[in-house]
Design an enzyme around this catalytic site. Structure first.
Site, mmCIF file in Angstrom:
data_model
loop_
_atom_site.group_PDB
_atom_site.id
_atom_site.type_symbol
_atom_site.label_atom_id
_atom_site.label_comp_id
_atom_site.label_asym_id
_atom_site.label_seq_id
_atom_site.Cartn_x
_atom_site.Cartn_y
_atom_site.Cartn_z
ATOM 1 N N ALA A 45 1.049 -0.970 0.174
ATOM 2 C CA ALA A 45 0.257 -0.347 0.305
ATOM 3 C C ALA A 45 0.811 1.630 0.087
ATOM 4 O O ALA A 45 2.022 1.836 0.734
ATOM 5 C CB ALA A 45 -0.923 -0.203 1.232
ATOM 6 N N LYS A 106 7.035 4.687 16.291
ATOM 7 C CA LYS A 106 7.596 4.825 16.872
ATOM 8 C C LYS A 106 6.830 6.249 17.554
ATOM 9 O O LYS A 106 6.327 6.407 18.926
ATOM 10 C CB LYS A 106 8.992 5.769 17.469
ATOM 11 C CG LYS A 106 9.406 6.717 16.262
ATOM 12 C CD LYS A 106 11.292 7.190 16.298
ATOM 13 C CE LYS A 106 11.377 8.014 15.634
ATOM 14 N NZ LYS A 106 11.834 7.365 14.252
ATOM 15 N N VAL A 133 12.362 1.457 17.903
ATOM 16 C CA VAL A 133 13.366 2.606 18.818
ATOM 17 C C VAL A 133 14.826 2.685 18.795
ATOM 18 O O VAL A 133 15.242 4.051 18.450
ATOM 19 C CB VAL A 133 13.402 1.739 20.660
ATOM 20 C CG1 VAL A 133 14.256 1.858 21.584
ATOM 21 C CG2 VAL A 133 12.140 1.471 20.861
ATOM 22 N N GLU A 191 16.774 15.006 8.164
ATOM 23 C CA GLU A 191 16.212 15.888 7.421
ATOM 24 C C GLU A 191 16.246 17.549 7.038
ATOM 25 O O GLU A 191 16.858 17.661 7.323
ATOM 26 C CB GLU A 191 14.687 15.248 7.824
ATOM 27 C CG GLU A 191 15.458 14.256 8.468
ATOM 28 C CD GLU A 191 14.542 13.281 7.466
ATOM 29 O OE1 GLU A 191 14.007 14.001 6.187
ATOM 30 O OE2 GLU A 191 14.518 12.097 7.693
ATOM 31 N N ASP A 202 12.159 12.946 18.505
ATOM 32 C CA ASP A 202 11.869 11.656 18.194
ATOM 33 C C ASP A 202 13.151 10.236 19.137
ATOM 34 O O ASP A 202 12.137 9.174 19.502
ATOM 35 C CB ASP A 202 13.450 11.628 17.120
ATOM 36 C CG ASP A 202 13.765 10.282 16.139
ATOM 37 O OD1 ASP A 202 13.191 9.291 15.802
ATOM 38 O OD2 ASP A 202 14.564 9.518 17.027
ATOM 39 N N LYS A 206 11.267 7.588 21.699
ATOM 40 C CA LYS A 206 11.705 5.868 21.732
ATOM 41 C C LYS A 206 12.012 6.103 23.482
ATOM 42 O O LYS A 206 11.271 4.653 23.810
ATOM 43 C CB LYS A 206 12.997 6.134 21.236
ATOM 44 C CG LYS A 206 13.155 6.647 19.825
ATOM 45 C CD LYS A 206 14.212 6.744 19.444
ATOM 46 C CE LYS A 206 14.396 6.975 17.646
ATOM 47 N NZ LYS A 206 15.746 6.731 16.836
ATOM 48 N N GLY A 305 18.239 4.469 9.386
ATOM 49 C CA GLY A 305 18.467 3.788 8.444
ATOM 50 C C GLY A 305 17.638 3.523 7.534
ATOM 51 O O GLY A 305 16.874 1.812 7.903
#
Length: 429
Positions: A45, A106, A133, A191, A202, A206, A305
């Site tokens: 999808a 996450k 995580v 980013e 982020d 986690k 990654g």
């Protein structure tokens, strides 16, 4: 070995999803032997069906993820879409249709993990999320299963590769924050909008997931104290080096000494060069776990990654498929302790405080008085002065964070204090 394949729906086919599909195809025979049945990619999808996806049969691609999950023959769904919606609705739909789920999400798990676990349990399905995580580092399963008979008291780790790369470059080359960020962006570690990484969002997500597993209690993203690292400067690293330390953005999860509460926090901190986390370089992650019986354990490796994250996803896929064949489910949420999450002000920590002060008699005495009035003991003081101005660096002993914060507020009100150049917590001792 069973010949009828287990069918897998892949929800999302970006960097991670495409790598998952590639490994499923190229390692199909090995996966079948490890699972005890073939696994077949039955549908993918995506939002943009016209995009060329090398190695994926275009006939498998659909924009209707809901229809894919409801078609009746899917055994496992792999969710690598990210974000809150539509991922939350799709995972719930999967459970309602008898499908177990492997997720790397996450943000969603930190916000709605309890509800998702409840839905999985209601429908007798698995929810696995090793990849959410620390990328390829096996962490969730060892904490959730291997250490299930132990008592974890503290978890401290570097769980964001982008921020570790930036801080490592600032430390090793003397680069400023923006220069190190530009290099991270050029190399693909950061980013175009790095806010989620550099402001600690982020890592906080986690941290919430890890705290829930470590302490068998529900910890949401809103429970995690968070500070970013955008204000960390070259002068902070110079101060850290004088103390025999470096600076890392850390996720720190602790059980209170009395065992009646827990804390979860993410912030930059100075740590001694002798601590194992100080040697974690570039974009690598590492998590230091302290348990009563096992002692100190360290988990280290690439934390992000396409390939590392896909490795964790495929590990979960194998486990979930094995459970499916055995007509069983793996461990679900363990939140029996129901411990409260204490506010940051109750955390006992140390501060490194750099003050710009007037270079005249009595200044040090004034500053020391403020610390004493707030019940904060001073460990070391370093003072340098020239032409009527001075720099005063104070390192405290451990004290409640609220007392330390109140001390800094009071210092700012002194006429002899020109400004607070930097404040940083000291950890890992």
């Amino acid at each position: 070995m069973r010949t009828r394949p287990l069918k897998v729906a892949l929800l999302g086919c970006g960097v991670v999803g495409s790598e998952v599909a590639r490994i499923m195809t190229t390692h199909a025979d090995d996966l079948a032997q490890r699972i005890g049945a073939p696994v077949e990619l039955a549908g993918v999808a995506v939002r943009r069906p016209s995009k060329v996806r090398e190695g994926i049969d275009p006939a498998l691609v659909t924009t209707d993820a809901t229809a894919l999950l409801k078609r009746g023959d899917i055994d496992v769904a792999i969710e690598v879409i990210g974000g809150i919606e539509p991922a939350r609705t799709l995972i719930t739909t999967a459970f309602e249709n008898g499908i177990s789920v492997v997720s790397a999400n996450k943000a969603l798990l930190a916000q709605d993990g309890a509800a998702l676990h409840a839905a999985a349990e209601k429908h007798g399905r698995d929810l696995y999320y090793e990849a959410a995580v620390a990328g390829a580092i096996p962490l969730v399963r060892p904490m959730r299963e291997s250490l299930a008979g132990d008592k974890i008291n503290r978890v401290m780790g570097i769980v964001n590769g982008t921020t570790n790369f930036i801080l490592d470059k600032m430390d090793s080359t003397g680069a400023g924050y923006q220069e190190a960020l530009d290099e991270a962006t050029a190399l693909g570690y950061a980013e175009a909008d790095p806010t989620a990484d550099v402001e600690g969002y982020d890592a906080a997500a986690k941290a919430a997931i890890l705290a829930g597993i470590a302490f068998h209690t529900r910890v949401r993203l809103d429970d995690v104290y968070r500070e970013g690292m955008t204000e960390v400067s070259a002068s902070d690293f110079a101060s850290a080096k004088r103390m025999g330390c470096t600076i890392k953005l850390l996720a720190i999860l602790e059980r209170a000494a009395d065992g009646e509460s827990v804390t979860a926090r993410v912030h930059p901190a100075m740590i001694p060069l002798s601590h194992p986390l100080a040697s974690v370089r570039e974009a690598y992650n590492a998590v230091f776990v302290e348990a009563e019986a096992a002692g100190r354990l360290m988990f280290y490796g690439p934390g992000a990654g396409g390939s590392p994250t896909a490795s964790a996803v495929l590990g979960d896929l194998v486990a979930v498929c094995r459970n499916k064949l055995a007509e069983a489910t793996g461990p679900g949420e363990s939140a029996y302790t129901q411990l409260p999450v204490s506010a940051m002000g109750e955390v006992v920590t140390r501060y490194h405080i750099s003050l710009d002060v007037a270079d005249k008699p009595g200044v040090l005495a004034q500053v020391a008085t403020v610390f004493a009035e707030h019940g904060v003991s001073i460990d070391t003081v370093t003072q340098q002065g020239k032409d009527g101005e001075a720099s005063l660096v104070v390192v405290t002993h451990r004290a409640p964070d609220a007392a330390l914060s109140g001390t800094v507020d009071a210092l700012r009100k002194l006429d002899t204090v020109r400004g607070v150049a930097s404040i940083m917590r000291v950890e890992g001792e």
